[in-house]
Write an enzyme that holds these catalytic residues in place. Structure first.
Site, PDB file in Angstrom:
ATOM      1  N   SER A 116       0.811  -1.029  -0.062  1.00  0.00           N
ATOM      2  CA  SER A 116      -0.107  -0.033  -0.157  1.00  0.00           C
ATOM      3  C   SER A 116       0.742   1.154   0.039  1.00  0.00           C
ATOM      4  O   SER A 116       1.909   1.238   0.602  1.00  0.00           O
ATOM      5  CB  SER A 116      -0.856   0.136   1.353  1.00  0.00           C
ATOM      6  OG  SER A 116      -1.506   1.355   1.762  1.00  0.00           O
ATOM      7  N   TYR A 140      -2.037   0.235   9.845  1.00  0.00           N
ATOM      8  CA  TYR A 140      -2.238  -0.450   8.801  1.00  0.00           C
ATOM      9  C   TYR A 140      -1.046  -0.251   7.835  1.00  0.00           C
ATOM     10  O   TYR A 140      -0.516  -1.203   7.309  1.00  0.00           O
ATOM     11  CB  TYR A 140      -3.381   0.143   7.876  1.00  0.00           C
ATOM     12  CG  TYR A 140      -3.470  -0.512   6.611  1.00  0.00           C
ATOM     13  CD1 TYR A 140      -3.889  -1.783   6.312  1.00  0.00           C
ATOM     14  CD2 TYR A 140      -3.500   0.719   5.411  1.00  0.00           C
ATOM     15  CE1 TYR A 140      -3.926  -1.894   4.888  1.00  0.00           C
ATOM     16  CE2 TYR A 140      -3.435   0.182   4.073  1.00  0.00           C
ATOM     17  CZ  TYR A 140      -3.795  -1.211   4.029  1.00  0.00           C
ATOM     18  OH  TYR A 140      -3.786  -1.520   2.604  1.00  0.00           O
ATOM     19  N   LYS A 144       1.979  -3.156   6.481  1.00  0.00           N
ATOM     20  CA  LYS A 144       2.446  -3.431   5.048  1.00  0.00           C
ATOM     21  C   LYS A 144       4.034  -3.237   4.934  1.00  0.00           C
ATOM     22  O   LYS A 144       4.656  -4.077   4.382  1.00  0.00           O
ATOM     23  CB  LYS A 144       1.746  -2.737   4.073  1.00  0.00           C
ATOM     24  CG  LYS A 144       0.115  -2.703   4.114  1.00  0.00           C
ATOM     25  CD  LYS A 144      -0.024  -4.039   3.325  1.00  0.00           C
ATOM     26  CE  LYS A 144      -1.490  -4.272   3.421  1.00  0.00           C
ATOM     27  NZ  LYS A 144      -1.905  -5.532   2.713  1.00  0.00           N
TER      28      LYS A 144
END
Ligand code: UDP
Length: 328
Positions: A116, A140, A144
């Site tokens: 991402s 988040y 990643k």
């Protein structure tokens, strides 16, 4: 060649599976159906219901002779990750370690991974290329980035070649209308707007209008899922052919603000999008726009469906097919 698509019943995973099938690959979808759904499965693919946290079952699946794993099984709500980091640690990080370990044990040497743009954090310059410093603003994005770091080690130590695809904002639906599964409790902008337009959600909360952008709302680079899907197949073919790993941005190189998205959605749907401005969401940047030059150079890839109208039209067609009965 057999491809195992983990998370293949989800929103992005189903589009990716379709693209591999269309290119003549044999696809097995592995999914726990927590966010994905049966409606996203295809007759010409196999399906195994399972969870990446169940290591013995994952391993027995991987031993069925796959040439590549495509891994899209992750939680992806940046806002939620700031409140429930433990959920993201377990599923995104532990789940991926299970996948990597099962790949080592079963001898699979290639993985294509949904990374991402959230790995970058606040832009120090725009557009963001792959050399931009990585300093995630939300948990988040941190998951990643950590996973990308595991990949480097497993490549060096175990010869696993990876394609880490740093998506900007995935949006839209298959333009041929072959995928119709709706996301469950979506948190991303376009599906939220679609739910408001369909009458199943009352209001869109706009997270802040005091950013330093044209209209004060957050600007993102929206990339059509079908464009993303093409890049999955090309990047798999790249790592297979060249025997080397790859980390690449996938974006449209165009910035669209929240208010612009709303205005276009009103025009396309012909419906009023009830919206109110609330405070900023923790972990959000003002503006994220990709440079996709590297993807163009190395994969010959470029976005074809990612203009704002195609993004919204293709999504609206799917929401209409589900919720037309709620039309005002
Ligand atoms: N956004 C918003 N309301 C929502 C969801 C998103 O205002 O209900 C904004 C968000 O602040 C950001 C943009 O829309 O500026 C895209 O957010 P999304 O959650 O879709 O993706 P992210 O950029 O966080 O990955």
């Amino acid at each position: 060649m057999k491809i195992l698509v983990i998370g293949g019943a989800g929103y992005i995973g189903s589009h990716v599976s379709r693209e591999f099938l269309d290119k003549g690959y044999s696809v097995t979808v592995f999914d726990n159906l927590s966010s994905g759904c049966n409606e996203n499965l295809f007759d010409d693919a196999s399906f195994i219901e399972g969870d990446i946290l169940d290591y013995p079952f994952l391993l027995s699946t991987m031993k069925k002779g796959f040439g590549c794993v495509v891994h899209l099984a992750a939680f992806k709500a940046a806002g939620e990750s700031m409140v429930k980091p433990e959920k993201y640690s377990t599923n995104n990080i532990t789940g991926t370690i299970n996948i990597l370990n099962a790949m080592v044990e079963s001898g699979i040497k290639r993985i294509v991974f949904s990374s991402s743009a959230a790995v970058y954090g606040d832009p120090q310059y725009l557009p963001i290329d792959e050399k931009h410093p990585v300093e995630p603003l939300n948990y988040y994005g941190f998951t990643k980035l950590e996973i990308e770091r595991f990949f480097k080690w497993y490549d060096q130590l175990k010869g696993i070649k990876y394609a880490s695809l740093r998506y900007f904002n995935a949006a839209g639906y298959d333009v041929d209308g072959r995928i119709k599964g709706l996301e469950k409790n979506p948190a991303n902008l376009l599906p939220v707007i679609m739910e408001v337009a369909s009458g199943i959600r009352e209001i869109l909360e706009i997270f802040g209008d005091d950013y330093e952008t044209e209209d004060g709302t957050g600007v993102r680079d929206y990339i059509h899922v079908s464009d993303l899907s093409v890049a999955h197949v090309s990047s798999f073919e790249y790592i297979e052919k060249n025997g080397s790993s790859l980390t690449v941005n996938l974006g449209s190189e165009t910035g669209i603000s929240v208010k612009t998205m709303v205005k276009n959605a009103e025009e396309i749907t012909g419906r009023h999008i009830n919206a109110k401005v609330v405070g900023r969401r923790p972990g959000d940047s003002a503006r994220l726009v990709a440079s996709s030059e590297y993807a163009r150079e190395i994969l010959g890839w470029k976005a074809r469906y990612s203009d704002v109208k195609t993004l919204i039209k293709s999504a609206w067609k799917v929401y209409l097919s589900h919720f037309n009965k709620f039309s005002p």
